[in-house]
Design an enzyme around this catalytic site. Structure first.
Site, PDB file in Angstrom:
ATOM      1  N   ARG A 138     -13.138   6.019   5.832  1.00  0.00           N
ATOM      2  CA  ARG A 138     -12.825   4.653   5.409  1.00  0.00           C
ATOM      3  C   ARG A 138     -11.900   3.977   6.415  1.00  0.00           C
ATOM      4  O   ARG A 138     -11.223   4.641   7.186  1.00  0.00           O
ATOM      5  CB  ARG A 138     -12.075   4.676   4.078  1.00  0.00           C
TER       6      ARG A 138
ATOM      7  N   ARG B 289      -0.802   4.096  11.745  1.00  0.00           N
ATOM      8  CA  ARG B 289       0.110   2.966  11.553  1.00  0.00           C
ATOM      9  C   ARG B 289       1.566   3.415  11.410  1.00  0.00           C
ATOM     10  O   ARG B 289       2.490   2.755  11.872  1.00  0.00           O
ATOM     11  CB  ARG B 289      -0.347   2.128  10.360  1.00  0.00           C
TER      12      ARG B 289
ATOM     13  N   ASP C 253      -8.902   0.675   6.056  1.00  0.00           N
ATOM     14  CA  ASP C 253      -8.223  -0.173   5.072  1.00  0.00           C
ATOM     15  C   ASP C 253      -8.472  -1.664   5.311  1.00  0.00           C
ATOM     16  O   ASP C 253      -8.952  -2.053   6.373  1.00  0.00           O
ATOM     17  CB  ASP C 253      -6.711   0.070   5.146  1.00  0.00           C
TER      18      ASP C 253
END
Lengths: 246, 246
Positions: A51, A199, A53
């Site tokens: 995935r 991140r 985000d």
């Protein structure tokens, strides 16, 4: 049934992430809806390498699906691009052996993260690069990057919300930071990544650049296995899933 | 009353052009609404060097307004940027003499137009560069540009919908086309421009590049004073109001 692998790009700005959700615009949702049109209303499940985000971009996400249609790889690319919205694009399609799986067969993934390091904002790239106006010591960031290369327990650098089964040990083959004028380009290449890992790593490396953390503090951070002591999670707009290796 | 001149940039993608319109999101509307907040509900009229259409960008649009507040130029920049949305940005403010006018005092304007000349789309720049996948003869375009420099009647290259008073004679000081890899950058610098003029010029120059029109046909096109014989109007997303000279 023929299996098709596609390399796709998307601008994450207007998607609620990759994974399909009811009543939300998602990358998977758009792909499956285009495939449904091609297959005369039969629904087709799409599998991705993983995935991404909300707001995260992809230059080289990889997906696969099965189809009873016998199209050439070029025809798959054309047919999908004709139906997909203008922020989602198929760069290449390929007919692959039946045993291929976009998620299970991943050998390495590469993420890149872009930072605009100057005082003035660039409104044209506000969704494509993270604006960080504070001055940075790039040499310190480069030194900190080296401590992240190799096999480590990355608990400190994964979201506390992560619900991954199994351990948090991952191997990073490359962690680097290059500066191109006012732009910084971070490269993270590894066997796998935890939720929000890139991140949080970028947020921490920017703290190193600002002098709040020393490069070799990375060792202590890794050993502590405690998310609360790492830097902030850098925002989605700077992050690109760059390439998936099989 | 102090007069303030600002150099502003905006991403035209989500604006219905520059000029204020009821119930539409416009650049002027956002500027005046920010100024109203600064002036405790008193409405302030903003004057620009000229309008831009829906989807057209600005790197160096110029505006002025009058205010009874005595702020420094740096404070104006900061106050406005704190209130403006993230696709509209004040690069610089300046306190100017009372007789200055953003529209009437314009001496020259520069527009740039960007073309992505390759087969594949770039989804990340779909709103910032015109995707033109056909092969182009840049040398022919460069020759055609030279015929446009100077003082001409540009009726052929102005929208039939134009309602400009007076003649359609304008002077172009610079018309050029540079290629940077897959990107073309057109520069148009002149005393003034007619409605849609740059976009029609670019559409015509791309027809020259494709070999549909010869470079010296530009002379005949100018002489004909007939919009219907020029090329298509190139789309808004490639166009930037680059600089206004006073």
């Amino acid at each position: 049934m023929p299996k098709v692998k596609c390399t796709i790009a998307y601008d994450g700005s207007h998607f609620f992430g990759y994974q399909i959700q009811p009543d939300k615009r998602t990358v998977q949702g758009e792909l499956e809806s285009a495939l449904q049109k091609i297959h005369k209303k039969n629904s087709i499940r799409v599998h991705a390498s993983g995935r991404t985000d909300t707001g995260v971009h992809a230059k080289g996400q990889t997906i696969h699906f099965e189809s009873d249609l016998k199209l050439s790889s070029e025809s798959w690319t054309r047919a999908l691009n004709a139906l997909l919205p203008d922020d989602l694009y198929v760069h290449q399609s390929e007919i692959v052996p039946d045993q291929f799986h976009a998620r299970f067969d991943v050998v390495e993934k590469e993420y890149r993260y872009f930072v605009l390091n100057r005082e003035e904002r660039d409104i044209f790239r506000r969704k494509y690069i993270y604006h960080y106006p504070y001055s940075l010591d790039i040499e310190k960031i480069e030194r900190a990057c080296k401590y992240l290369i190799g096999t480590h327990d990355f608990t400190t650098f994964s979201s506390a919300r992560a619900t991954v089964k199994g351990d948090k040990i991952r191997t990073l083959f490359e962690v680097s930071c290059r500066s191109h004028g006012e732009e910084l380009e971070f490269v993270f290449r590894g066997s796998g990544f935890l939720y929000n890992m890139v991140r949080i790593l970028v947020g921490t490396l920017l703290s190193v650049g600002q002098g709040k953390i020393e490069p070799n503090d990375i060792i202590t951070l890794l050993e502590a296995k405690d998310r609360s002591i790492a830097g902030k999670t850098a925002p989605a707009e700077g992050l690109y899933l760059w390439r998936v290796g099989y």
